[in-house]
Design a protein around this motif. Structure first.
Motif, PDB file in Angstrom:
ATOM      1  N   MET A  97       6.790   6.267   2.703  1.00  0.00           N
ATOM      2  CA  MET A  97       7.886   5.758   2.079  1.00  0.00           C
ATOM      3  C   MET A  97       9.377   6.577   2.324  1.00  0.00           C
ATOM      4  N   SER A  98       9.114   7.970   2.240  1.00  0.00           N
ATOM      5  CA  SER A  98      10.373   8.903   2.468  1.00  0.00           C
ATOM      6  C   SER A  98      10.586   8.626   4.070  1.00  0.00           C
ATOM      7  N   HIS A  99       9.679   8.697   4.783  1.00  0.00           N
ATOM      8  CA  HIS A  99       9.933   8.651   6.180  1.00  0.00           C
ATOM      9  C   HIS A  99      10.467   7.217   6.476  1.00  0.00           C
ATOM     10  N   ALA A 100      10.184   6.006   6.055  1.00  0.00           N
ATOM     11  CA  ALA A 100      10.786   4.800   6.194  1.00  0.00           C
ATOM     12  C   ALA A 100      12.204   4.864   5.360  1.00  0.00           C
ATOM     13  N   GLN A 101      12.501   5.372   4.392  1.00  0.00           N
ATOM     14  CA  GLN A 101      14.009   5.441   3.870  1.00  0.00           C
ATOM     15  C   GLN A 101      14.787   6.539   4.446  1.00  0.00           C
ATOM     16  N   SER A 102      14.440   7.355   5.124  1.00  0.00           N
ATOM     17  CA  SER A 102      15.258   8.489   5.614  1.00  0.00           C
ATOM     18  C   SER A 102      16.264   7.957   6.665  1.00  0.00           C
ATOM     19  N   PRO A 103      17.384   8.443   6.475  1.00  0.00           N
ATOM     20  CA  PRO A 103      18.720   7.898   7.188  1.00  0.00           C
ATOM     21  C   PRO A 103      18.556   8.502   8.570  1.00  0.00           C
ATOM     22  N   HIS A 104      17.728   9.450   8.843  1.00  0.00           N
ATOM     23  CA  HIS A 104      17.406  10.087  10.260  1.00  0.00           C
ATOM     24  C   HIS A 104      16.333   9.348  10.976  1.00  0.00           C
ATOM     25  N   ALA A 105      15.656   8.407  10.408  1.00  0.00           N
ATOM     26  CA  ALA A 105      14.795   7.732  11.157  1.00  0.00           C
ATOM     27  C   ALA A 105      14.989   7.071  12.526  1.00  0.00           C
ATOM     28  N   LEU A 106      14.584   7.100  13.764  1.00  0.00           N
ATOM     29  CA  LEU A 106      14.989   6.701  14.838  1.00  0.00           C
ATOM     30  C   LEU A 106      14.819   4.935  14.801  1.00  0.00           C
ATOM     31  N   HIS A 107      13.916   4.312  14.181  1.00  0.00           N
ATOM     32  CA  HIS A 107      13.607   3.092  14.106  1.00  0.00           C
ATOM     33  C   HIS A 107      13.160   2.716  12.877  1.00  0.00           C
ATOM     34  N   ALA A 108      13.191   1.585  12.395  1.00  0.00           N
ATOM     35  CA  ALA A 108      12.793   0.903  11.159  1.00  0.00           C
ATOM     36  C   ALA A 108      11.180   1.103  11.245  1.00  0.00           C
ATOM     37  N   SER A 109      10.757   1.558   9.944  1.00  0.00           N
ATOM     38  CA  SER A 109       9.346   1.719   9.747  1.00  0.00           C
ATOM     39  C   SER A 109       8.713   0.703   8.696  1.00  0.00           C
ATOM     40  N   VAL A 110       7.475   0.317   8.997  1.00  0.00           N
ATOM     41  CA  VAL A 110       6.908  -0.714   8.103  1.00  0.00           C
ATOM     42  C   VAL A 110       5.871   0.120   7.255  1.00  0.00           C
ATOM     43  N   VAL A 111       6.137  -0.029   5.818  1.00  0.00           N
ATOM     44  CA  VAL A 111       5.338   0.695   4.780  1.00  0.00           C
ATOM     45  C   VAL A 111       4.112  -0.102   4.438  1.00  0.00           C
ATOM     46  N   ARG A 112       2.980   0.422   4.662  1.00  0.00           N
ATOM     47  CA  ARG A 112       1.749  -0.309   4.340  1.00  0.00           C
ATOM     48  C   ARG A 112       1.844  -0.635   2.818  1.00  0.00           C
ATOM     49  N   PRO A 113       1.364  -1.552   1.949  1.00  0.00           N
ATOM     50  CA  PRO A 113       1.339  -1.635   0.867  1.00  0.00           C
ATOM     51  C   PRO A 113       0.081  -0.572   0.190  1.00  0.00           C
ATOM     52  N   LEU A 114      -0.065  -0.440  -0.760  1.00  0.00           N
ATOM     53  CA  LEU A 114      -1.281   0.418  -1.525  1.00  0.00           C
ATOM     54  C   LEU A 114      -2.422  -0.164  -1.643  1.00  0.00           C
ATOM     55  N   ALA A 115      -2.594  -1.544  -1.267  1.00  0.00           N
ATOM     56  CA  ALA A 115      -3.585  -2.110  -1.363  1.00  0.00           C
ATOM     57  C   ALA A 115      -4.538  -1.523  -0.201  1.00  0.00           C
ATOM     58  N   GLY A 116      -5.835  -2.047  -0.174  1.00  0.00           N
ATOM     59  CA  GLY A 116      -6.781  -1.461   0.820  1.00  0.00           C
ATOM     60  C   GLY A 116      -7.648  -0.547   0.154  1.00  0.00           C
ATOM     61  N   PHE A 117      -7.545  -0.173  -0.852  1.00  0.00           N
ATOM     62  CA  PHE A 117      -8.223   0.881  -1.319  1.00  0.00           C
ATOM     63  C   PHE A 117      -9.833   0.413  -1.850  1.00  0.00           C
ATOM     64  N   GLU A 118      -9.922  -0.780  -2.061  1.00  0.00           N
ATOM     65  CA  GLU A 118     -11.052  -1.430  -2.544  1.00  0.00           C
ATOM     66  C   GLU A 118     -12.422  -0.914  -2.041  1.00  0.00           C
ATOM     67  N   LEU A 119     -12.224  -0.984  -0.484  1.00  0.00           N
ATOM     68  CA  LEU A 119     -13.599  -0.559   0.210  1.00  0.00           C
ATOM     69  C   LEU A 119     -13.987   0.891  -0.318  1.00  0.00           C
ATOM     70  N   TYR A 120     -13.382   1.720  -0.551  1.00  0.00           N
ATOM     71  CA  TYR A 120     -13.690   3.017  -1.139  1.00  0.00           C
ATOM     72  C   TYR A 120     -14.353   2.731  -2.433  1.00  0.00           C
ATOM     73  N   ILE A 121     -13.649   2.131  -3.209  1.00  0.00           N
ATOM     74  CA  ILE A 121     -14.181   1.674  -4.632  1.00  0.00           C
ATOM     75  C   ILE A 121     -15.485   1.013  -4.606  1.00  0.00           C
ATOM     76  N   VAL A 122     -15.672   0.277  -3.897  1.00  0.00           N
ATOM     77  CA  VAL A 122     -17.215  -0.526  -3.615  1.00  0.00           C
ATOM     78  C   VAL A 122     -18.083   0.373  -2.867  1.00  0.00           C
TER      79      VAL A 122
END
Length: 152
Positions: A97-122
């Motif tokens: 998130m901090s890299h995506a919102q940085s004004p010095h970023a060279l290109h727009a970055s897509v931030v993955r959602p926090l979802a996807g942790f279910e595998l570790y739980i299972v």
């Protein structure tokens, strides 16, 4: 089991999970990430099963209440383990998130959602519940029939 043995079982499993999370974070090859997921699932299942079955074998002559207490203790530590992995995932998300919102970023970055942790739980909860149920039912059946526990 002594604490040193438990730590030796949990540490490689934890770092396998962290490596899988880092692979997901940095977008490494899907085959590598899938391999790390499988390795984590095997390591977590083996560690949880080993701890529960070894504890049941050690407590073979003790009352079932002590084995139940031990199984609850192992469950708590599995949940602490999962909270540690979730904290790593949250830190990676915040870094993203901090890299995506940085004004010095060279290109727009897509931030993955926090979802996807279910595998570790299972991968942790299914072996925990399954082996815990098997160990506790084996002990209760043995105590009801007056026999020694079938867990060698």
């Amino acid at each position: 089991m002594d604490e040193r043995t438990l730590i030796c079982l949990a540490t490689p499993t934890f770092f396998t999970g962290v490596a899988a999370l880092l692979g997901e974070h940095y977008g490494l090859a899907p085959a590598f990430i899938a391999g790390m997921h499988v390795l984590f699932a095997v390591a977590a299942s083996a560690a949880i099963s080993t701890v529960l079955i070894a504890g049941a074998r050690h407590m073979a002559g003790l009352p079932a209440a002590q084995l139940h207490h031990y199984a609850r203790w192992v469950s708590r530590w599995v949940y602490v383990f999962l909270y540690g992995l979730a904290l790593v995932r949250l830190c990676l998300y915040l870094i993203e998130m901090s890299h995506a919102q940085s004004p010095h970023a060279l290109h727009a970055s897509v931030v993955r959602p926090l979802a996807g942790f279910e595998l570790y739980i299972v991968c942790c909860i299914v072996p925990l519940w399954t082996v815990r149920a098997l160990v506790l039912t084996a002990k209760s059946r043995a105590s009801m029939s007056g026999m020694k526990s079938p867990i060698p």
